[in-house]
Design a protein around this motif. Structure first.
Motif, short mmCIF file in Angstrom:
data_model
loop_
_atom_site.label_atom_id
_atom_site.label_comp_id
_atom_site.label_asym_id
_atom_site.label_seq_id
_atom_site.Cartn_x
_atom_site.Cartn_y
_atom_site.Cartn_z
N TYR A 172 0.85 -1.19 0.00
CA TYR A 172 0.00 0.00 0.00
C TYR A 172 0.88 1.23 0.00
O TYR A 172 1.89 1.30 0.71
N GLN A 185 -9.25 -0.81 0.58
CA GLN A 185 -9.50 0.46 -0.08
C GLN A 185 -11.00 0.74 0.00
O GLN A 185 -11.81 -0.18 -0.08
N CYS A 206 -12.92 3.53 -5.51
CA CYS A 206 -11.63 3.25 -6.13
C CYS A 206 -11.82 2.57 -7.49
O CYS A 206 -12.89 2.07 -7.82
N ARG A 260 -4.57 -4.10 -8.85
CA ARG A 260 -4.38 -2.77 -8.26
C ARG A 260 -5.73 -2.13 -8.00
O ARG A 260 -6.65 -2.25 -8.79
N SER A 261 -5.79 -1.43 -6.88
CA SER A 261 -6.97 -0.63 -6.54
C SER A 261 -6.48 0.79 -6.30
O SER A 261 -5.71 1.04 -5.38
N ARG A 262 -6.94 1.73 -7.14
CA ARG A 262 -6.46 3.11 -7.08
C ARG A 262 -7.54 4.04 -6.56
O ARG A 262 -8.70 3.95 -6.95
N ARG A 263 -7.11 4.95 -5.69
CA ARG A 263 -7.99 6.01 -5.19
C ARG A 263 -7.39 7.34 -5.63
O ARG A 263 -6.19 7.58 -5.46
N GLU A 264 -8.24 8.23 -6.15
CA GLU A 264 -7.75 9.49 -6.69
C GLU A 264 -7.48 10.52 -5.60
O GLU A 264 -6.43 11.17 -5.58
N GLU A 275 -4.57 10.41 -3.05
CA GLU A 275 -3.98 9.43 -3.96
C GLU A 275 -3.45 8.24 -3.16
O GLU A 275 -2.55 8.38 -2.32
N GLU A 276 -4.02 7.08 -3.42
CA GLU A 276 -3.63 5.85 -2.73
C GLU A 276 -3.67 4.69 -3.71
O GLU A 276 -4.54 4.65 -4.58
N VAL A 277 -2.74 3.75 -3.55
CA VAL A 277 -2.71 2.56 -4.40
C VAL A 277 -2.51 1.33 -3.52
O VAL A 277 -1.59 1.28 -2.70
N LEU A 294 -1.73 -2.61 -3.99
CA LEU A 294 -1.25 -3.58 -4.98
C LEU A 294 -1.20 -4.96 -4.35
O LEU A 294 -0.64 -5.14 -3.27
#
Length: 303
Positions: free
Chosen positions: A100, A137, A141, A155-159, A162-164, A166
């Motif tokens: 993370y 997450q 996301c 992958r889970s992405r948050r804008e 900003e968080e990722v 993996l």
């Protein structure tokens, strides 16, 4: 009964069948049991029982199916991608590492974990212990999946922020996707609101002559659950608790009473009632010392 020659012949046949079964059914492991029965002519006939130890064999899962046991990396990727594109829920179980990066950073080394990807953007990583995910997450996301050699990478992405998250699977034991429908919200019972409603519907439960005047009445010490007057016109403060309580609840009620005594007319008497299923011995003694009262009442009449 079969003779030795017949048994040897059956054994060779079963070994050949077993070998063929392994190649035909992919990753599914088998146990083969051979028994004999008697046919109509009185001869011995072999009976073969084929037992699969790992669920549905891969070869019988058609291309339209939505679950795989020990899938190839590309198969797992295809299913997860389908879930992402079609707004489905996906679950993966296997050996993975988790990283993370965002407001902080964390790493989980390789281990067997369950990953859940929800259509609303939620991602959960569960181990074999506890009720809370070891990483996650929130909704909103964006999920992505790809292959990296023999590994499957999710992958889970948050804008904002900003968080990722993996998750890299070195092996996937099971993957499945589901079209989930759940139109009902959780309905809670046995809450303080239920307790409040019982008193408002029948104020005499507290004591005969009690008249509620307000709920969540603001005071400098906080909001009073129920404020009212008794049969003699005295102010009444009611503090509600849905479970057995101790001295802290008594102290909270006492603060409300003292606060109202300062705010109301100097000659006004303010009575304090603690309403709960039960209180501890220390709480009971403290109620007596402070001149406060206790009414035993549960949120539900059946409790």
């Amino acid at each position: 009964m079969a003779n030795g020659a017949q048994r040897s012949e059956w054994t060779r046949a079963v070994r050949g069948f077993h070998a063929g079964a392994r190649s035909d059914f992919g990753s599914c492991s088998f146990a083969v049991v051979v028994a004999s029965s008697v046919n109509g002519a009185g001869g011995a006939v072999p009976t073969v029982l084929l037992l699969c130890s790992q669920g549905v064999p891969n070869s019988v899962i058609e291309s339209g199916e939505r679950a795989r046991v020990q899938p190839e990396t590309t198969e797992a990727s295809r299913l997860v991608e389908t879930a992402i594109q079609e707004g489905l829920l996906a679950t993966l179980f296997g050996r993975c590492r988790v990283e993370y990066e965002g407001r902080a950073a964390s790493t989980l080394k390789e281990g067997e974990r369950l990953v859940v990807l929800k259509p609303d953007g939620t991602a959960l990583v569960h181990s074999d212990e506890g009720q809370k995910p070891v990483n996650w997450q929130p909704p909103g996301c964006t999920h992505e999946v790809q292959t990296d050699g023999d590994s499957l990478v999710v992958r889970s992405r948050r804008e904002t922020p900003e968080e990722v998250l993996l998750v890299e699977f070195e092996s996937v034991d099971h993957v499945a996707i589901f079209d989930v429908t759940d139109d009902h919200d959780l309905s809670l019972t046995g809450t303080e609101e239920d307790l409040r409603d019982r008193i408002l519907e029948d104020p005499s439960i507290l004591e005969p002559g009690f008249e509620p005047r307000a709920t969540e009445r603001q005071t400098p010490a906080g909001a009073v659950d129920i404020y009212g007057v008794d049969g003699d016109g005295n102010a009444v403060v009611v503090e509600l608790k849905r479970r057995r309580v101790g001295p802290d609840a008594v102290s909270q009620l006492n603060r409300y009473v003292e606060s109202l005594e300062r705010d109301l007319h100097a000659e006004t008497t303010v009575r304090g009632f603690l309403v709960a299923p039960s209180v501890t011995e220390r709480a009971s003694r403290l109620l007596g010392e402070r001149g406060l009262e206790f009414v035993s009442l549960a949120p539900s009449p059946d409790t």
